[in-house]
Design an enzyme around this catalytic site. Structure first.
Site, PDB file in Angstrom:
ATOM      1  N   GLY A  17      34.314  26.258  41.500  1.00 40.94           N
ATOM      2  CA  GLY A  17      35.057  25.902  41.677  1.00 40.94           C
ATOM      3  C   GLY A  17      36.541  26.222  40.857  1.00 40.94           C
ATOM      4  O   GLY A  17      36.106  27.387  40.086  1.00 40.94           O
ATOM      5  N   GLY A  20      39.711  25.722  35.465  1.00 43.33           N
ATOM      6  CA  GLY A  20      40.097  25.379  34.706  1.00 43.33           C
ATOM      7  C   GLY A  20      38.996  23.669  35.562  1.00 43.33           C
ATOM      8  O   GLY A  20      39.982  22.577  35.496  1.00 43.33           O
ATOM      9  N   SER A  21      38.496  24.128  36.719  1.00 42.66           N
ATOM     10  CA  SER A  21      37.818  22.922  37.202  1.00 42.66           C
ATOM     11  C   SER A  21      37.660  21.858  36.239  1.00 42.66           C
ATOM     12  O   SER A  21      36.442  20.978  36.757  1.00 42.66           O
ATOM     13  CB  SER A  21      37.385  23.255  38.394  1.00 42.66           C
ATOM     14  N   GLU A  41      29.776  30.968  31.693  1.00 46.06           N
ATOM     15  CA  GLU A  41      29.821  32.184  32.738  1.00 46.06           C
ATOM     16  C   GLU A  41      29.960  33.515  31.296  1.00 46.06           C
ATOM     17  O   GLU A  41      30.060  33.179  30.052  1.00 46.06           O
ATOM     18  CB  GLU A  41      31.223  32.038  33.117  1.00 46.06           C
ATOM     19  N   TYR A  59      44.531  40.751  33.797  1.00 47.77           N
ATOM     20  CA  TYR A  59      45.967  39.975  33.815  1.00 47.77           C
ATOM     21  C   TYR A  59      47.116  40.600  33.768  1.00 47.77           C
ATOM     22  O   TYR A  59      48.387  41.185  34.116  1.00 47.77           O
ATOM     23  CB  TYR A  59      46.028  38.313  32.898  1.00 47.77           C
ATOM     24  N   GLN A  70      36.175  43.874  38.867  1.00 45.67           N
ATOM     25  CA  GLN A  70      35.873  42.209  39.531  1.00 45.67           C
ATOM     26  C   GLN A  70      34.139  43.929  39.521  1.00 45.67           C
ATOM     27  O   GLN A  70      33.284  42.948  40.503  1.00 45.67           O
ATOM     28  CB  GLN A  70      35.955  42.982  40.462  1.00 45.67           C
ATOM     29  N   GLU A  93      27.028  29.020  36.189  1.00 44.51           N
ATOM     30  CA  GLU A  93      28.592  29.161  35.975  1.00 44.51           C
ATOM     31  C   GLU A  93      29.013  29.744  36.803  1.00 44.51           C
ATOM     32  O   GLU A  93      29.069  31.228  36.450  1.00 44.51           O
ATOM     33  CB  GLU A  93      28.909  28.869  34.994  1.00 44.51           C
ATOM     34  N   ARG A  94      29.214  29.672  38.049  1.00 45.02           N
ATOM     35  CA  ARG A  94      29.780  30.698  39.388  1.00 45.02           C
ATOM     36  C   ARG A  94      27.801  31.734  39.551  1.00 45.02           C
ATOM     37  O   ARG A  94      27.411  31.224  39.202  1.00 45.02           O
ATOM     38  CB  ARG A  94      30.400  31.479  38.813  1.00 45.02           C
ATOM     39  N   GLU A 161      45.451  34.049  30.025  1.00 42.08           N
ATOM     40  CA  GLU A 161      45.698  33.641  31.073  1.00 42.08           C
ATOM     41  C   GLU A 161      47.271  33.412  30.945  1.00 42.08           C
ATOM     42  O   GLU A 161      47.315  32.639  31.938  1.00 42.08           O
ATOM     43  CB  GLU A 161      44.682  32.448  31.468  1.00 42.08           C
TER      44      GLU A 161
HETATM   45  P1  TTP Z   1      36.305  30.440  36.052  1.00 37.90           P
HETATM   46  O1  TTP Z   1      35.364  31.528  36.672  1.00 37.90           O
HETATM   47  O2  TTP Z   1      37.210  29.595  37.186  1.00 37.90           O
HETATM   48  O3  TTP Z   1      36.540  30.279  34.983  1.00 37.90           O
HETATM   49  P2  TTP Z   1      36.488  29.039  33.676  1.00 37.90           P
HETATM   50  O4  TTP Z   1      36.354  28.891  32.921  1.00 37.90           O
HETATM   51  O5  TTP Z   1      38.156  29.515  34.031  1.00 37.90           O
HETATM   52  O6  TTP Z   1      36.480  27.938  34.567  1.00 37.90           O
HETATM   53  P3  TTP Z   1      36.030  26.215  33.993  1.00 37.90           P
HETATM   54  O7  TTP Z   1      37.202  25.753  33.320  1.00 37.90           O
HETATM   55  O8  TTP Z   1      36.032  25.815  35.694  1.00 37.90           O
HETATM   56  O9  TTP Z   1      34.976  26.380  32.905  1.00 37.90           O
HETATM   57  O10 TTP Z   1      37.748  31.623  35.507  1.00 37.90           O
HETATM   58  C1  TTP Z   1      37.861  32.985  34.310  1.00 37.90           C
HETATM   59  C2  TTP Z   1      38.444  33.505  34.094  1.00 37.90           C
HETATM   60  O11 TTP Z   1      38.297  34.996  35.098  1.00 37.90           O
HETATM   61  C3  TTP Z   1      39.973  33.099  35.192  1.00 37.90           C
HETATM   62  O12 TTP Z   1      40.979  33.879  34.557  1.00 37.90           O
HETATM   63  C4  TTP Z   1      40.132  33.973  36.663  1.00 37.90           C
HETATM   64  C5  TTP Z   1      38.927  34.891  35.870  1.00 37.90           C
HETATM   65  N1  TTP Z   1      37.819  35.882  37.254  1.00 37.90           N
HETATM   66  C6  TTP Z   1      38.844  36.862  37.807  1.00 37.90           C
HETATM   67  O13 TTP Z   1      39.703  37.132  38.283  1.00 37.90           O
HETATM   68  N2  TTP Z   1      37.948  37.177  38.882  1.00 37.90           N
HETATM   69  C7  TTP Z   1      36.728  36.554  39.255  1.00 37.90           C
HETATM   70  O14 TTP Z   1      35.503  37.474  39.809  1.00 37.90           O
HETATM   71  C8  TTP Z   1      35.655  35.276  38.271  1.00 37.90           C
HETATM   72  C9  TTP Z   1      34.509  35.099  38.267  1.00 37.90           C
HETATM   73  C10 TTP Z   1      36.351  35.349  37.552  1.00 37.90           C
HETATM   74 MG    MG Z   2      34.246  27.831  31.904  1.00 42.77          MG
END
Ligand code: TTP
Ligand code: MG
Length: 223
Positions: A17, A20-21, A41, A59, A70, A93-94, A161
């Protein structure tokens, strides 16, 4: 619905998702369950790669650092897939799949990552995705709308972020949708359970409980 017959490895669930999902919150719900190993994660690793916050660099200068970032994310995901557990259920997670099909895909189409870098990552990805460790039994898709996750991201206020825009989240939303909802891009490694993750914290608990029964019964839903 049918039971998973493959007992050689843990029944593996990956939670997908948008940013932020609510993936982390969803995983926290299962922390107390003794039958489930929860693998969050590894963001802390991304924040400290040999003493450097690679996540922040991504970022700050995406074109310079997206390939490095990546590659590292893919490696940390491969480790999660390969981790032995002493429980029969593993919830992650992912996965390597969203790293490739959502983030790398989007970086390529946005011109952040050149095609040659994608080629190199694909060499790793395609090699690992055929390994038994990369097998997945269920994908849980926390489906949201971009404006909802944008608001949550602002509230959460992760330092790295600060530059993430609604536009970026909308593009990431679209790649998740194409992959897991419309199934018009890439194949999915397992059946998909879709959860309405726009719901607020109190109403979403019912959704968690429904997902928990699917997970605990090791059901594979027909997609
Ligand atoms: P998410 O993997 O979406 O995790 P999250 O903790 O933000 O989601 P949730 O609130 O649902 O728990 O993203 C984590 C950060 O890492 C986000 O800034 C996006 C970045 N990211 C990448 O840029 N590339 C990637 O391959 C992954 C997995 C994350
Ligand atoms: Mg998370």
């Amino acid at each position: 619905m049918s039971y998973s017959k493959d007992m050689d490895r843990p029944y593996t669930v990956v939670v997908e998702g948008n940013i932020g999902s609510g993936k982390s919150t969803f995983l926290n719900h299962f922390q107390e369950n003794p039958s489930i190993s929860v693998l969050s994660e590894p963001v802390e690793l991304w924040r400290n790669c040999g003493g450097t916050n690679l996540f922040a660099l991504l970022y700050e200068d995406p074109k310079r650092w997206s390939f490095t970032f990546q590659s590292y994310v893919l490696l940390t995901m491969i480790r999660q897939h390969s981790l032995q557990t002493n429980t029969s259920i593993k919830v992650m997670e992912r996965s390597i799949y969203s790293v490739r099909y959502c983030f790398v895909d989007n970086m390529q189409s946005e011109g952040i990552m050149p095609s040659l870098s994608v080629e190199v990552l694909d060499e790793y990805f395609n090699w690992v995705k055929n390994k038994p460790e990369a097998k997945v039994d269920l994908v849980i898709y926390l489906r949201t709308s971009p404006d909802v996750v944008y608001e949550r991201m602002l509230q959460r206020n992760r330092d790295e972020e600060k530059t993430v825009s609604l536009e970026y989240l909308t593009k990431l939303h679209d790649v998740h949708e194409k992959w897991l909802y419309y199934k018009s891009a890439y194949s999915c490694p397992a059946p998909i359970l879709i959860v309405d993750a726009n719901l607020d914290k109190t109403s979403i608990v019912d959704e968690y409980i429904k997902s928990e029964s699917v997970i605990m019964n090791k059901l594979s839903i027909s997609s």
